[in-house]
Motif scaffolding. Structure first.
Motif, PDB file in Angstrom:
ATOM      1  N   ARG A  45       4.295  13.273  -3.928  1.00 21.36           N
ATOM      2  CA  ARG A  45       3.373  12.210  -4.296  1.00 21.36           C
ATOM      3  C   ARG A  45       4.060  10.871  -4.053  1.00 21.36           C
ATOM      4  NH1 ARG A  45       0.036  15.843  -4.298  1.00 21.36           N
ATOM      5  NH2 ARG A  45      -0.942  16.727  -6.141  1.00 21.36           N
ATOM      6  N   MET A  46       3.240   9.804  -4.008  1.00 20.66           N
ATOM      7  CA  MET A  46       3.779   8.460  -3.839  1.00 20.66           C
ATOM      8  C   MET A  46       3.088   7.541  -4.831  1.00 20.66           C
ATOM      9  SD  MET A  46       5.890   6.553  -2.019  1.00 20.66           S
ATOM     10  CE  MET A  46       6.192   7.560  -0.565  1.00 20.66           C
ATOM     11  N   LEU A  47       3.892   6.839  -5.624  1.00 19.38           N
ATOM     12  CA  LEU A  47       3.380   5.793  -6.497  1.00 19.38           C
ATOM     13  C   LEU A  47       3.438   4.497  -5.704  1.00 19.38           C
ATOM     14  CD1 LEU A  47       2.486   4.747  -9.308  1.00 19.38           C
ATOM     15  CD2 LEU A  47       4.924   4.412  -9.809  1.00 19.38           C
ATOM     16  N   VAL A  48       2.318   3.783  -5.646  1.00 23.55           N
ATOM     17  CA  VAL A  48       2.240   2.500  -4.952  1.00 23.55           C
ATOM     18  C   VAL A  48       1.850   1.465  -5.995  1.00 23.55           C
ATOM     19  CG1 VAL A  48       1.114   1.169  -3.121  1.00 23.55           C
ATOM     20  CG2 VAL A  48       1.472   3.640  -2.834  1.00 23.55           C
ATOM     21  N   VAL A  49       2.703   0.465  -6.185  1.00 21.91           N
ATOM     22  CA  VAL A  49       2.428  -0.611  -7.141  1.00 21.91           C
ATOM     23  C   VAL A  49       2.542  -1.921  -6.386  1.00 21.91           C
ATOM     24  CG1 VAL A  49       3.099  -1.712  -9.310  1.00 21.91           C
ATOM     25  CG2 VAL A  49       3.419   0.755  -9.023  1.00 21.91           C
ATOM     26  N   LYS A  50       1.507  -2.745  -6.523  1.00 23.56           N
ATOM     27  CA  LYS A  50       1.474  -4.020  -5.816  1.00 23.56           C
ATOM     28  C   LYS A  50       1.342  -5.141  -6.832  1.00 23.56           C
ATOM     29  CE  LYS A  50      -0.780  -3.867  -2.176  1.00 23.56           C
ATOM     30  NZ  LYS A  50      -1.712  -3.771  -1.076  1.00 23.56           N
ATOM     31  N   CYS A  51       2.143  -6.206  -6.640  1.00 24.29           N
ATOM     32  CA  CYS A  51       2.043  -7.362  -7.530  1.00 24.29           C
ATOM     33  C   CYS A  51       2.421  -8.620  -6.759  1.00 24.29           C
ATOM     34  CB  CYS A  51       2.937  -7.184  -8.750  1.00 24.29           C
ATOM     35  SG  CYS A  51       4.686  -7.099  -8.363  1.00 24.29           S
ATOM     36  N   LEU A  65       1.562   2.361   6.836  1.00 26.19           N
ATOM     37  CA  LEU A  65       1.692   3.818   6.886  1.00 26.19           C
ATOM     38  C   LEU A  65       3.102   4.222   7.306  1.00 26.19           C
ATOM     39  CD1 LEU A  65      -1.768   4.796   8.381  1.00 26.19           C
ATOM     40  CD2 LEU A  65      -0.955   5.142   6.025  1.00 26.19           C
ATOM     41  N   ALA A  66       3.729   3.437   8.169  1.00 24.06           N
ATOM     42  CA  ALA A  66       5.121   3.709   8.550  1.00 24.06           C
ATOM     43  C   ALA A  66       6.051   3.540   7.349  1.00 24.06           C
ATOM     44  CB  ALA A  66       5.551   2.792   9.701  1.00 24.06           C
ATOM     45  N   MET A  67       5.771   2.562   6.497  1.00 25.24           N
ATOM     46  CA  MET A  67       6.571   2.371   5.272  1.00 25.24           C
ATOM     47  C   MET A  67       6.416   3.571   4.344  1.00 25.24           C
ATOM     48  SD  MET A  67       8.091  -0.451   5.675  1.00 25.24           S
ATOM     49  CE  MET A  67       7.947  -0.845   7.401  1.00 25.24           C
ATOM     50  N   LEU A  68       5.180   4.034   4.185  1.00 26.08           N
ATOM     51  CA  LEU A  68       4.935   5.214   3.359  1.00 26.08           C
ATOM     52  C   LEU A  68       5.693   6.419   3.911  1.00 26.08           C
ATOM     53  CD1 LEU A  68       1.132   4.917   2.636  1.00 26.08           C
ATOM     54  CD2 LEU A  68       2.912   5.181   0.921  1.00 26.08           C
ATOM     55  N   GLU A  69       5.577   6.634   5.215  1.00 29.12           N
ATOM     56  CA  GLU A  69       6.248   7.775   5.837  1.00 29.12           C
ATOM     57  C   GLU A  69       7.765   7.688   5.650  1.00 29.12           C
ATOM     58  OE1 GLU A  69       7.217  11.211   7.411  1.00 29.12           O
ATOM     59  OE2 GLU A  69       5.172  10.593   6.916  1.00 29.12           O
ATOM     60  N   ARG A  70       8.315   6.498   5.821  1.00 30.87           N
ATOM     61  CA  ARG A  70       9.761   6.325   5.638  1.00 30.87           C
ATOM     62  C   ARG A  70      10.172   6.658   4.207  1.00 30.87           C
ATOM     63  NH1 ARG A  70      13.337   0.844   6.771  1.00 30.87           N
ATOM     64  NH2 ARG A  70      15.134   1.523   5.570  1.00 30.87           N
ATOM     65  N   SER A  71       9.416   6.176   3.237  1.00 31.14           N
ATOM     66  CA  SER A  71       9.738   6.431   1.840  1.00 31.14           C
ATOM     67  C   SER A  71       9.620   7.921   1.509  1.00 31.14           C
ATOM     68  CB  SER A  71       8.836   5.596   0.933  1.00 31.14           C
ATOM     69  OG  SER A  71       9.258   5.677  -0.403  1.00 31.14           O
ATOM     70  N   PHE A  72       8.558   8.572   2.014  1.00 27.21           N
ATOM     71  CA  PHE A  72       8.416  10.024   1.827  1.00 27.21           C
ATOM     72  C   PHE A  72       9.588  10.758   2.473  1.00 27.21           C
ATOM     73  CE2 PHE A  72       3.615   9.978   1.126  1.00 27.21           C
ATOM     74  CZ  PHE A  72       3.649  10.664  -0.078  1.00 27.21           C
ATOM     75  N   ARG A  73       9.873  10.439   3.734  1.00 29.71           N
ATOM     76  CA  ARG A  73      10.905  11.127   4.505  1.00 29.71           C
ATOM     77  C   ARG A  73      12.284  10.996   3.867  1.00 29.71           C
ATOM     78  NH1 ARG A  73      11.228   8.025   9.038  1.00 29.71           N
ATOM     79  NH2 ARG A  73      12.957   6.960   8.062  1.00 29.71           N
ATOM     80  N   ASP A  74      12.636   9.762   3.481  1.00 32.45           N
ATOM     81  CA  ASP A  74      13.960   9.510   2.917  1.00 32.45           C
ATOM     82  C   ASP A  74      14.036   9.850   1.433  1.00 32.45           C
ATOM     83  OD1 ASP A  74      14.552   8.574   5.439  1.00 32.45           O
ATOM     84  OD2 ASP A  74      14.495   6.456   4.866  1.00 32.45           O
TER      85      ASP A  74
END
Length: 144
Positions: free
Chosen positions: A109-115, A71-80
């Motif tokens: 919005r946030m696109l999350v892609v995992k591989c 969640l901290a990674m998401l927040e950082r990506s949104f914030r920056d």
């Protein structure tokens, strides 16, 4: 290397109606779209199979010790307003997760892609891409 999906006439070379099903259904790529509150708005088949259903919070199906870091990674990506790649273990497999913020009208919005992490460690990421290594890992069956 081609860095555009547009032809010389400005039309997509590969329409989204082909590209998205090719990734999410045919290849079973884990893909989510989240709102600013980290609720799932779209979940690919692979994401749904991993417990990430539309309407649920992103952290709902994460092991508790990973939730705060992710969640901290998401927040950082949104914030920056910058994409971020996180490399870490998930269910015993080394994964790369892309968090890419975007706007849909006025909505964040946030696109999350995992591989699986199949990229050489020395391979360069695109300019401006933040790459972090997870501090917390889900070793899954490797813990036994």
């Amino acid at each position: 290397m081609c860095d555009s999906n547009a032809s010389e006439q400005g039309e997509p070379i590969v329409p989204g109606s082909v590209l998205l099903p090719a990734l999410t259904a045919d290849l079973q790529v884990f893909m989510l779209v989240l709102d600013r509150a980290c609720r799932v708005l779209f979940a690919s088949e692979a994401a749904s199979a991993a417990g990430r259903s539309v309407g649920r919070h992103y952290a709902d199906s994460l092991p508790a010790d990973l939730a705060s870091e992710r969640l901290a990674m998401l927040e950082r990506s949104f914030r920056d307003d910058q994409p971020l790649v996180l490399t870490g273990m998930m269910r015993g497999q080394l994964m790369r997760t892309l968090y890419r913020p975007f706007r849909a009208g006025e909505q964040e919005r946030m696109l999350v892609v995992k591989c699986p992490n199949l990229i050489r460690e020395d391979a360069a990421l695109p300019e401006g891409m933040n790459h972090l290594r997870a501090a917390k890992h889900d070793l899954g069956p490797l813990e036994q």
